[in-house]
Design an enzyme around this catalytic site. Sequence first.
Site: not given
Length: 339
Positions: A160, A266
């Site tokens: 991230k 997702k």
Amino acid sequence: MTYRFEFRLIARKFLRSLTTSHGNWDIRESIILRLIDAAGREGWGEIPPISWFGSETLPQALDFCHQLPQEITQEIIFSIPDALPACQFGFESAWEGLGTGDWGQGDKGTRGQGDIPITNYPLPITHYPLPISALLPAGEAALNTWQKLWEEGYRTFKWKIAVDAIANELKIFHLLIDSLPASTKLRLDANAGLSYQEAELWLENGDKFPEKMEFLEQPLAVTEFEAMLQLSNRYQTAIALDESVATLSQLHAAYQQGWRDIFVIKPAIAGSPSRLRQFCKQHNIDAVFSSVFETAIGRYAALKLAAELSQPNRAVGFGINHLLKKEEETWLQRLWQNL
């Protein structure tokens, strides 16, 4: 045909706060549901919303479940509105699983009448049919985390970014990229947190390491689609859309607008699994399937889709077991013991 419908709200803690450009995340809440047909066969599903990612909110999903009768039909399941994509996933997954007993290698011999399917997650990495990408913590912690995950079998990592000053993150990036073995792939996930100029800087640095740098994920805000399309044509490092393609309607829109780079999907918040299959097979997109920190129930349904629809060269983003407390089997059994 009608099905008896039951559901429970559950909550799990992350081992430590998950930090992204959207903020810190401490508790993962979702809804576990069960369908039971006239023969007593069961189908399990999970509704794991992430409202800041484009799905419905958890209260909206709960309201929907509460307003349903105790017995529902297939017509109800397949008429869930697109505004409730996580509900579409949960109910349709449960319906698909009715009577199949298909819960993977981990649950053989563990399932009795009325029991929740226990999957013994996390399975060793070699038990999955697809390569798995592991999520590294943000910041310097990534430098001390990847080795253990490498020893467990992971060869692709996601880190991230856009959670600290870019100068600091670039220093860590170079240390990380230099320390990773040659066969490793690294993904950078900005969660829509970069400016255009910052995205250029990351892509310029990524282009210096073509063997290790797999892609930059969602560098800009969802509203900046044209800018990301422009960047994807200027740099060697691939760009993957994530927040921009969170739901089926967004997937369709991005494809129609010309996106042909990578799509991060997702499944647990994308919407109807059957319509997702249709879209992926029709357009043969370059897809990376990814987790939303669902339980074993949602994860198994999502991985089934990934195994069916993934490109063979893309690791799926389900290497997240090390980020959540290892209490899944205990609470899954306890959840339904009073039914």
